[in-house]
Design a protein around this motif. Structure first.
Motif, mmCIF file in Angstrom:
data_model
loop_
_atom_site.group_PDB
_atom_site.id
_atom_site.type_symbol
_atom_site.label_atom_id
_atom_site.label_comp_id
_atom_site.label_asym_id
_atom_site.label_seq_id
_atom_site.Cartn_x
_atom_site.Cartn_y
_atom_site.Cartn_z
ATOM 1 N N CYS A 44 51.716 39.787 -31.912
ATOM 2 C CA CYS A 44 50.661 39.843 -30.895
ATOM 3 C C CYS A 44 50.702 38.656 -29.922
ATOM 4 N N ARG A 45 50.725 38.960 -28.641
ATOM 5 C CA ARG A 45 50.799 37.912 -27.613
ATOM 6 C C ARG A 45 49.551 37.043 -27.610
ATOM 7 N N HIS A 46 48.398 37.663 -27.768
ATOM 8 C CA HIS A 46 47.157 36.884 -27.786
ATOM 9 C C HIS A 46 47.197 35.886 -28.932
ATOM 10 N N CYS A 99 44.779 42.978 -31.085
ATOM 11 C CA CYS A 99 44.032 42.530 -29.904
ATOM 12 C C CYS A 99 43.682 43.690 -28.987
ATOM 13 N N CYS A 154 47.740 43.870 -25.822
ATOM 14 C CA CYS A 154 49.092 43.403 -25.523
ATOM 15 C C CYS A 154 50.064 44.526 -25.847
ATOM 16 N N CYS A 171 50.512 45.149 -29.660
ATOM 17 C CA CYS A 171 49.402 45.784 -30.380
ATOM 18 C C CYS A 171 49.121 47.190 -29.857
HETATM 19 ZN ZN ZN Z 1 48.060 41.821 -29.417
#
Ligand code: ZN
Ligand code: ADP
Length: 734
Positions: free
Chosen positions: A384-386, A402, A405, A408
């Motif tokens: 996940c980028r967040h 999240c 992203c 996800c």
């Molecule tokens: Zn994410």
């Protein structure tokens, strides 16, 4: 009469509402404002768009002082001062290039103590003339904006900030308040030390920006991919970041050729040319700017809906800062990064070049290399980028999904024969004798006929042309994924070569399976697409935007300083029919009500009359108009399954969508299909506990409910119960 010396939260909120029309404070704003009021040194770290400016604007006004704000850029100062004046807040700025009579006039106002805030550039602050002016005023507090500029560990070191170390010696009585959006622990410590902060209140906000949707996709054709992304945001503000000046010009040209209102921006342009581009972006004459990193700090436009990186930036700090310019109004916005391994090489060679410069400082070069490596890993990561961003800035991220992203949202999929592909790559590295870099290995696998291949007779290797026909960039991307997952090593020499390790040998022997990702062609709709436009009349919203632009033109100020997009959307949702109703809209303060209220109310009334829409629709109640438009396939399947009582897990498996998406479908299902009860999804005890909390707390915000239940009931479940309760309530009126 001397000003009061202590203030309640009500006092703070009254000021915030009077000038800015907000009726609550964001996280940490209260503490930061208190530090300002009590004149305790502070270091406030909040992400872009977090609301830092309020933290130094409020104390100066409440305590009736004149505070000084140090800010690095003229355009930034000018826009802030314009915005403050529109709200009736007395502020001024002194910067180079101002006409002499304006300077005199401003100085006179400052000397007379008429301003609450005076904005000034760091190099001007310590000139004898300015010092004399403010020493007489007995300045009590300094706010240092973009404070990371003082640290060479940061990504935007500015030598002139170093002089600010003198502030504490020259004004021992005054407090110093540092503000920044990007700071790792190291930069944070550096700021506090350089500014000689004494026992500062250190307030570090949450870095996560839940309203930003991050997508990182392999670059295949930059211009085409940029256009594709922009088409998802027609008529909205967007920024496209490129590495070189030339790239920005070519990009702008391509966008114009596709009839987008676009321009370019870089530091090689004349100052007035740059200013013109900035102004036309601010006044909404153009929608898209293709720019280098030079574009940004002065952009306060809060309705940027899309930020695209046509190439990888050189640090996560840059990425965070630049993507941070999207969605400052809190509404959803999309951030797309087009990644190619070539970007890493390009930055590496730029760093090499600057290292060759005799005046280069060793530690600055080392820092640059480290920042680049973090950025590369971020791009090739499969988590996940967040979460990654939060963790990079030293914060935990607790959501399992999240919903915002590409990873996800399940927009990348696992390559079916990943292990075999990995074995091919690794065995090629082995056959070539672990003496070559990534580019050459890829050449061999693709069966390229290069000089090096011939020199080493690599066309005779059994792995030669083993992957012929594969897209070169895709192949490089997979190779980097292997590096990132530790299944392959790269030496740290100047010309790095690939080496195998124990993990690679396990893969080759079939003892270990591999996961490789590749992007799907199509992007998903997110929960934001639907939520933030819920109940908004699009036609009215566009009319309000046009009116805002007109007024902004008349006054020669940027449009966003009048009302933000979030405020206009609320107006188009509620359609206020009176001054009182308008004042109830977030972002409408007293001054703006008096100043702009009549024109906006008139437009709303006229529009609603023409369209036979009622005024004063209650905020929060959902529009009863049936949603039009065909449900997409996955959703349709999901609805059908839910109607038969399937669980979220079952539906997720059947539709292949992300878990978070399925929860979203279920919420929609409840809104639209209004099932009798929620038994298949929520246990009755939980349902009752949420319903009890709602009775007391209402349904406007979920967080208080979440907290009341001791954090034990996840948001998804609360959301479902609330949706269900709302369908019950609506039923009574039908
Ligand atoms: Zn994410
Ligand atoms: P930063 O300087 O941290 O990037 P700003 O101070 O420019 O952020 O604020 C970002 C946006 O958030 C602005 O549009 C501002 O008006 C808005 N804002 C700030 N505080 C609040 C609040 N308490 N409630 C609602 N909106 C707010």
């Amino acid at each position: 009469m001397s000003p009061p010396t202590s203030w309640s939260k009500t006092d703070i909120l009254a000021t915030v509402h009077r000038y800015w029309g907000f009726s609550e404070l964001r996280p940490l704003q209260e503490q930061a404002i208190r530090a300002g009021l009590e004149r305790r040194d502070s270091l406030v770290v909040m992400p872009t768009g977090g609301g830092k400016s309020l933290c130094y604007q409020v104390p100066a006004e409440l305590a009736r002082r004149t505070d000084i704000v140090v800010s690095p850029l003229i355009s930034l100062m000018k826009d802030q001062v314009d915005g403050l004046r529109e709200s009736g807040y007395p502020a001024g700025a002194l910067y180079s290039g101002m006409p002499l009579d304006t300077v005199r006039e401003t100085e006179a106002q400052i000397a007379a103590g008429r301003y609450r805030l005076v904005f000034v550039a760091p190099e001007r602050l310590l000139t004898p003339r300015f010092l004399q002016l403010i020493e007489r005023l007995q300045v009590r507090a300094f706010a240092i904006d973009e404070a990371h500029c003082i640290s060479h560990w940061g990504h935007d070191f500015r030598p002139e900030y170093r002089q600010l170390a003198e502030l504490k010696t020259r004004f021992p009585q005054a407090s110093v308040h540092a503000y920044t959006a990007t700071a790792t622990a190291r930069v944070r410590a550096d700021i506090a030390e350089q500014l000689r902060l004494q026992n500062p209140a250190v307030l570090v906000g949450t870095f996560d920006r839940p309203n930003l949707i991050y997508r990182i996709v392999p670059r295949v054709d930059a211009q085409m991919q940029v256009l594709q992304a922009l088409r998802r945001h027609p008529g909205a503000a967007a920024i496209v970041y490129c590495i070189s000046r030339k790239d920005t010009e070519a990009m702008a040209e391509a966008l114009q050729a596709n009839r987008l209102r676009a321009a370019f921006y870089h530091a090689g342009m004349e100052a007035d040319e740059r200013r013109r581009t900035q102004d036309s972006f601010a006044s909404e004459e153009i929608d898209v700017v293709a720019a280098t990193v030079a574009f940004g700090m002065g952009i306060d436009r809060s309705d940027v809906r899309c930020v695209i990186h046509a190439a990888m930036p050189k640090s996560i700090e840059h990425y965070q800062q630049e993507t941070g310019r999207a969605g400052r109004d809190g509404l959803e916005a999309e951030c797309v990064l087009l990644y190619s391994a070539a970007d890493v090489l390009r930055w590496e060679s730029l760093i090499e070049k600057s290292a060759a410069d005799a005046s280069a400082r060793v530690e600055v070069i080392a820092a640059a290399r480290e920042l680049l490596e973090h950025m590369r890993r971020f791009c090739t990561a499969v988590h996940c980028r967040h979460r990654r961003l939060s963790e990079y800035f030293g914060q935990e991220y607790s959501k399992p999904n999240c919903e915002a992203c590409d990873l996800c949202l399940n927009e990348v999929e696992g390559l079916a024969d990943a292990t075999v592909t990995a074995q091919k790559i690794l065995s090629c590295v082995a056959r070539a004798g672990e003496r070559f870099g990534a580019e050459h290995i890829v050449d061999v696998l693709l069966g390229a006929n290069t000089e090096r291949v011939r020199r080493w007779r690599h066309e005779e290797l059994s792995t030669y042309a083993l992957m012929k026909g594969t897209n070169r960039k895709t192949l490089i991307n997979m190779l980097y994924q292997l590096l990132d997952d530790g299944l392959l090593e790269r030496t740290a020499e100047e010309r790095p070569v690939l080496r195998l390790n124990d993990a690679s040998r396990d893969v080759l022997r079939g003892k270990r399976t591999v996961r490789l990702l590749q992007p799907k062609a199509e992007v998903q709709k997110t929960r934001f697409d639907e939520q933030s436009w819920e109940g908004v009349d699009h036609g009215l919203f566009e009319s309000l935007r046009t009116l805002r632009r007109q007024v902004a033109d008349e006054r020669d100020v940027p449009a966003y300083v009048l009302f933000s997009d979030a405020t206009l959307r609320d107006m188009a949702r509620v359609r206020p029919g009176s001054k009182a109703a308008l004042l109830g809209i977030r972002g409408v303060g007293e001054r703006k009500l008096a100043d702009l209220g009549p024109r906006f109310l008139e437009l709303i009334a006229t529009y609603c009359r023409a369209k036979e829409l009622p005024l004063d629709a209650a905020l929060g109640s959902r529009s009863r108009r049936q949603r039009v438009g065909k449900l997409n396939d996955a959703k349709e399947t999901a609805f059908e399954l839910f109607a038969n009582g399937a669980s979220v897990e079952q539906v997720t498996t059947r539709t292949g969508r992300a878990f978070g998406t399925t929860w979203g479908y279920l919420a929609e299902f409840i809104q639209n299909r209004r099932p009798e009860g929620l038994d298949p999804w929520i246990n009755q005890k939980i349902y009752r506990s949420v319903a009890d909390a709602v009775k007391e707390l209402g349904t406007e915000y979920l967080q208080p409910i979440f907290e009341r239940l001791g954090g034990k009931v996840p948001y998804e479940q609360i959301r479902l119960v609330v949706a269900h309760l709302n369908t019950r309530r609506d039923a009574r009126y039908r």
